[in-house]
Design a protein around this motif. Structure first.
Motif, mmCIF file in Angstrom:
data_model
loop_
_atom_site.group_PDB
_atom_site.id
_atom_site.type_symbol
_atom_site.label_atom_id
_atom_site.label_comp_id
_atom_site.label_asym_id
_atom_site.label_seq_id
_atom_site.Cartn_x
_atom_site.Cartn_y
_atom_site.Cartn_z
ATOM 1 N N THR A 275 0.853 -1.196 0.000
ATOM 2 C CA THR A 275 0.000 0.000 0.000
ATOM 3 C C THR A 275 0.885 1.241 0.000
ATOM 4 O OG1 THR A 275 -1.687 -1.190 1.271
ATOM 5 C CG2 THR A 275 -1.870 1.213 1.173
ATOM 6 N N LEU A 276 0.630 2.146 -0.953
ATOM 7 C CA LEU A 276 1.376 3.396 -1.035
ATOM 8 C C LEU A 276 0.485 4.543 -0.571
ATOM 9 C CD1 LEU A 276 3.158 3.036 -4.516
ATOM 10 C CD2 LEU A 276 3.933 2.263 -2.280
ATOM 11 N N ARG A 277 1.061 5.445 0.222
ATOM 12 C CA ARG A 277 0.312 6.601 0.716
ATOM 13 C C ARG A 277 1.109 7.876 0.511
ATOM 14 N NH1 ARG A 277 -1.236 2.645 4.457
ATOM 15 N NH2 ARG A 277 -3.502 2.511 4.823
ATOM 16 N N ASN A 278 0.387 8.902 0.100
ATOM 17 C CA ASN A 278 0.926 10.258 0.071
ATOM 18 C C ASN A 278 0.156 11.041 1.128
ATOM 19 O OD1 ASN A 278 2.092 12.710 -0.554
ATOM 20 N ND2 ASN A 278 0.788 13.063 -2.358
ATOM 21 N N GLY A 279 0.740 11.122 2.312
ATOM 22 C CA GLY A 279 -0.009 11.657 3.442
ATOM 23 C C GLY A 279 -1.120 10.690 3.807
ATOM 24 N N GLN A 280 -2.380 11.143 3.738
ATOM 25 C CA GLN A 280 -3.513 10.284 4.048
ATOM 26 C C GLN A 280 -4.100 9.640 2.788
ATOM 27 O OE1 GLN A 280 -4.510 9.564 7.219
ATOM 28 N NE2 GLN A 280 -2.707 10.777 7.798
ATOM 29 N N ASP A 281 -3.632 10.074 1.618
ATOM 30 C CA ASP A 281 -4.187 9.570 0.356
ATOM 31 C C ASP A 281 -3.517 8.263 -0.054
ATOM 32 O OD1 ASP A 281 -5.817 11.813 0.208
ATOM 33 O OD2 ASP A 281 -4.287 12.958 -0.903
ATOM 34 N N ILE A 282 -4.336 7.256 -0.383
ATOM 35 C CA ILE A 282 -3.811 5.986 -0.896
ATOM 36 C C ILE A 282 -3.617 6.118 -2.404
ATOM 37 C CG2 ILE A 282 -4.303 3.549 -1.259
ATOM 38 C CD1 ILE A 282 -5.781 3.512 1.378
ATOM 39 N N ILE A 283 -2.418 5.753 -2.880
ATOM 40 C CA ILE A 283 -2.075 5.843 -4.292
ATOM 41 C C ILE A 283 -2.359 4.487 -4.949
ATOM 42 C CG2 ILE A 283 -0.277 6.428 -5.959
ATOM 43 C CD1 ILE A 283 -1.060 8.649 -3.930
ATOM 44 N N PRO A 284 -3.163 4.455 -6.026
ATOM 45 C CA PRO A 284 -3.417 3.173 -6.721
ATOM 46 C C PRO A 284 -2.095 2.521 -7.152
ATOM 47 C CG PRO A 284 -4.910 4.866 -7.517
ATOM 48 C CD PRO A 284 -3.910 5.570 -6.657
ATOM 49 N N SER A 285 -1.960 1.225 -6.890
ATOM 50 C CA SER A 285 -0.701 0.535 -7.195
ATOM 51 C C SER A 285 -0.957 -0.932 -7.528
ATOM 52 C CB SER A 285 0.269 0.636 -6.012
ATOM 53 O OG SER A 285 -0.282 0.024 -4.851
ATOM 54 N N LEU A 286 0.027 -1.551 -8.156
ATOM 55 C CA LEU A 286 0.025 -2.984 -8.474
ATOM 56 C C LEU A 286 1.388 -3.565 -8.134
ATOM 57 C CD1 LEU A 286 -1.739 -3.292 -11.969
ATOM 58 C CD2 LEU A 286 -2.598 -4.088 -9.772
ATOM 59 N N VAL A 287 1.403 -4.861 -7.818
ATOM 60 C CA VAL A 287 2.653 -5.546 -7.493
ATOM 61 C C VAL A 287 2.856 -6.700 -8.472
ATOM 62 C CG1 VAL A 287 3.927 -6.848 -5.745
ATOM 63 C CG2 VAL A 287 2.431 -4.975 -5.050
ATOM 64 N N THR A 288 4.049 -6.753 -9.091
ATOM 65 C CA THR A 288 4.390 -7.868 -9.978
ATOM 66 C C THR A 288 5.797 -8.359 -9.661
ATOM 67 O OG1 THR A 288 5.328 -6.481 -11.739
ATOM 68 C CG2 THR A 288 2.941 -6.915 -11.821
ATOM 69 N N GLN A 289 6.095 -9.539 -10.167
ATOM 70 C CA GLN A 289 7.417 -10.132 -9.959
ATOM 71 C C GLN A 289 8.415 -9.556 -10.959
ATOM 72 O OE1 GLN A 289 8.535 -12.665 -7.675
ATOM 73 N NE2 GLN A 289 10.513 -12.048 -8.512
ATOM 74 N N PHE A 290 9.612 -9.176 -10.464
ATOM 75 C CA PHE A 290 10.696 -8.792 -11.366
ATOM 76 C C PHE A 290 11.307 -10.076 -11.908
ATOM 77 C CE2 PHE A 290 14.976 -7.393 -12.512
ATOM 78 C CZ PHE A 290 14.693 -6.221 -13.192
ATOM 79 N N PRO A 291 11.408 -10.213 -13.259
ATOM 80 C CA PRO A 291 11.838 -11.492 -13.838
ATOM 81 C C PRO A 291 13.198 -11.968 -13.333
ATOM 82 C CG PRO A 291 10.972 -10.032 -15.539
ATOM 83 C CD PRO A 291 11.089 -9.210 -14.294
ATOM 84 N N LYS A 292 13.226 -13.233 -12.893
ATOM 85 C CA LYS A 292 14.463 -13.942 -12.523
ATOM 86 C C LYS A 292 15.236 -13.276 -11.380
ATOM 87 C CE LYS A 292 15.012 -15.761 -17.205
ATOM 88 N NZ LYS A 292 15.868 -15.868 -18.401
ATOM 89 N N LYS A 293 14.565 -12.486 -10.566
ATOM 90 C CA LYS A 293 15.206 -11.856 -9.409
ATOM 91 C C LYS A 293 14.295 -11.974 -8.195
ATOM 92 C CE LYS A 293 18.809 -9.933 -11.572
ATOM 93 N NZ LYS A 293 20.237 -10.187 -11.228
ATOM 94 N N SER A 295 12.960 -9.906 -6.370
ATOM 95 C CA SER A 295 12.529 -8.519 -6.213
ATOM 96 C C SER A 295 11.113 -8.366 -6.754
ATOM 97 C CB SER A 295 13.457 -7.556 -6.970
ATOM 98 O OG SER A 295 14.759 -7.561 -6.422
ATOM 99 N N LEU A 296 10.383 -7.432 -6.166
ATOM 100 C CA LEU A 296 9.042 -7.100 -6.631
ATOM 101 C C LEU A 296 9.052 -5.725 -7.295
ATOM 102 C CD1 LEU A 296 6.873 -8.216 -3.570
ATOM 103 C CD2 LEU A 296 7.179 -9.419 -5.742
ATOM 104 N N GLN A 297 8.203 -5.584 -8.316
ATOM 105 C CA GLN A 297 7.979 -4.289 -8.939
ATOM 106 C C GLN A 297 6.683 -3.710 -8.386
ATOM 107 O OE1 GLN A 297 9.523 -4.697 -13.403
ATOM 108 N NE2 GLN A 297 8.166 -6.382 -12.858
ATOM 109 N N VAL A 298 6.758 -2.512 -7.846
ATOM 110 C CA VAL A 298 5.576 -1.839 -7.304
ATOM 111 C C VAL A 298 5.252 -0.674 -8.240
ATOM 112 C CG1 VAL A 298 4.530 -0.715 -5.316
ATOM 113 C CG2 VAL A 298 6.287 -2.481 -4.967
ATOM 114 N N TRP A 299 4.168 -0.840 -8.996
ATOM 115 C CA TRP A 299 3.757 0.169 -9.969
ATOM 116 C C TRP A 299 2.734 1.102 -9.313
ATOM 117 C CZ3 TRP A 299 6.104 -0.656 -14.766
ATOM 118 C CH2 TRP A 299 6.641 -1.933 -14.973
ATOM 119 N N PHE A 300 2.849 2.400 -9.566
ATOM 120 C CA PHE A 300 1.879 3.323 -8.972
ATOM 121 C C PHE A 300 1.529 4.429 -9.968
ATOM 122 C CE2 PHE A 300 6.147 4.592 -7.737
ATOM 123 C CZ PHE A 300 6.177 5.965 -7.921
#
Length: 530
Positions: A275-293, A295-300
């Motif tokens: 969950t991403l927040r800018n102050g009290q506002d929640i920023i729409p985001s998605l989570v995907t797998q970074f290929p072969k690592k 690590s996660l990619q967090v898109w917002f």
């Protein structure tokens, strides 16, 4: 005889001798193939009431030490490793002890293959120097077989250890303390013998570790016997090595593009909520797998902010980060096919997108064969891996054109695709082989049936919940290794074990020989699982 005649006669005799002599080269004699011999040791080998700080080993010829740091096994392990001298060739090896020895304890120095003669490199194989700080030498032993829980090939240099079960022992001991007894498989042993053990109750474990003889789940493989072992014992115990899955833990994210964070992790990440927040506002985001690592990619979605608060949750885990935000390059939508010219008959056609997709209009996708006849298809999107599958029945010796019109897919940032055309062809059935596996005496279902190549990479997988006959049709000609996995928890993947939970891995059984599948051949292979 006149003097001149005697001179010619002598010369003729000399030529005759030289001419009759056998030609050849000077030989240095037979090659030395004998190992060095220990002439004496001070204190003597198998000394009791040992109290020396130095040991001298005297050999019958010049010897040298090779890979002694890797080959030498000291049991019980010493906190401060002794100095083994000299570093050059010598008839005497000196061991200078730097540790305080435990009372009433039998110590063993097994040099493995590290002592060689200086000229030919003949090893003094498995030479052991043994002493006791008490009044007798412990003489019991235990045999242990080491194998990998999943792979056919077992790691080398695996340490096999016994921890004494006493008032100080608990489940965390193997993380903090060194074992009472230790040996090693070195570079090739499958069965090892722990020697000079005293009677008692022990925990048996095996570690592929970094050499500190303590268990670190982040880097080490482990194998263990669930029940404690009582010595003496004539059983040959088996331990299966595995790498534990660590509890999930997120690492601090970093911004890599204007609308994307990259977040490393430990453990399994699928199902992670960010969950991403800018102050009290929640920023729409998605989570995907970074290929072969790991690590996660967090898109917002685009946001004007100096920093964002990031909350990461998975099951009972929750943590917060703050990430500073800067203006960077933005990701753009691009789509590529996982197949360029040809596609195997067994494979699913798929495309991968550079940004996550959220909307699909399959009416704008069509597939045609080489005769321009429309081919029916279904589709599926793997949102975690950003992979879009387009499934259709593939015929031999056919060519397919997959046309994706504008607006067929829409990504997270509301960007739509341009026209995409992909063309793939299939080979003839005679270019493939067929394998039928008949499972005999399977003790339970479901099972995962896998074919691996010579490097252990899984090439084909089938899953069966009750059928003992498994068909691998249209597979590439090759030699395969066959294995089955008893899928105890029915999640369709092999599950590793856990030391703290005293849980072993799911059972894996290998067919004992390679299976040769040739082009245009049908192979039927019974597999007795008893």
């Amino acid at each position: 005889m006149p003097k001149i005649q005697f001179k010619y006669f002598s010369l003729l005799l000399l030529l005759l001798i030289v001419g009759c002599a056998k030609r050849g080269t000077i030989s240095g004699g037979a090659k030395d193939t004998l190992a060095p011999v220990l002439k004496s040791s001070l204190p003597k080998n198998f000394t009791t009431n040992f109290n020396s700080k130095e040991i001298k080993l005297v050999f019958d010829e010049y010897v040298k030490l090779k890979n002694v740091n890797k080959q030498l096994i000291i049991s019980p392990p010493m906190k401060n490793q002794p100095d083994i001298l000299p570093y050059n060739a010598s008839k005497t090896i000196t061991i200078k002890l730097k540790d305080t020895l435990q009372p009433n304890t039998t110590y063993s120095f097994n040099f493995g293959q590290s002592i060689e003669d200086n000229n030919e490199g003949n090893p003094y194989s498995q030479f052991k120097y043994v002493f006791s700080t008490g009044s007798y030498i412990d003489s019991l032993q235990l045999k242990v077989k080491v194998k990998d829980a999943l792979e056919l090939k077992t790691d080398n240099f695996v340490s096999v250890m016994l921890y004494e079960i006493n008032e100080k022992f608990n489940d965390s001991t193997i993380y903090k303390e060194t074992p009472r007894y230790i040996t090693n498989t070195l570079d090739s042993l499958e069965v090892v013998t722990l020697e000079n053990i005293k009677a008692g109750k022990y925990l048996l474990i095996a570690l592929k570790d970094n050499g500190n003889n303590k268990y670190n789940p982040e880097s080490d493989k482990i194998g263990f016997q669930k029940e404690f072992i009582t010595i003496p014992n004539d059983t040959v115990f088996e331990v299966e090595m595995f790498k534990e899955v660590l509890p999930f833990k997120a690492l601090k994210p970093t911004q890599v593009n204007t609308n994307k964070l990259l977040m490393g992790y430990k453990g399994k990440a699928k199902g992670t909520k960010v969950t991403l927040r800018n102050g009290q506002d929640i920023i729409p985001s998605l989570v995907t797998q970074f290929p072969k690592k790991d690590s996660l990619q967090v898109w917002f979605k685009p946001v004007k902010a100096d920093s964002l608060q990031v909350t990461v949750e998975k099951e009972n885990y929750k943590t917060d980060f703050t990430v500073k935000i800067k203006t960077k390059k933005s990701d753009t939508l691009s789509i590529s096919s996982d197949f360029t010219a040809s596609i195997p008959l067994r494979e699913r056609f798929s495309i991968t997108s550079s940004t996550p997709l959220i909307k699909f209009d399959t009416s704008k996708i069509n597939i045609r064969n080489k005769d321009s006849v429309a081919v029916e298809f279904t589709s599926e999107y793997d949102d975690f891996n950003q992979k879009f599958f387009i499934d259709f029945k593939k015929e031999p010796l056919e060519r397919y054109t997959i046309r994706i019109l504008p607006g067929a897919v829409t990504d997270f940032f509301q960007t739509q695709n341009d026209t995409l055309n992909f063309s793939v062809a299939t080979k003839n059935l005679s270019d493939y082989g067929n394998l039928r596996v008949i499972l005999e005496k399977a003790k339970k279902f479901p099972v995962i049936v896998e074919l691996t190549d010579k490097d252990g990479k899984v090439k084909y997988t089938e899953y069966t919940e009750n059928n003992a006959v498994i068909n691998f049709d249209a597979i590439e000609p090759a030699k395969y290794t066959l294995r089955i996995i008893y899928d105890t928890n029915k999640n369709k993947v092999w599950d590793t074990g856990s030391f703290m939970e005293k849980r072993q891995t799911e059972e894996v059984i290998y067919f004992p020989k390679e299976i040769d599948v040739r082009a245009n051949w049908d192979v039927e292979q019974p597999f007795d699982l008893k």
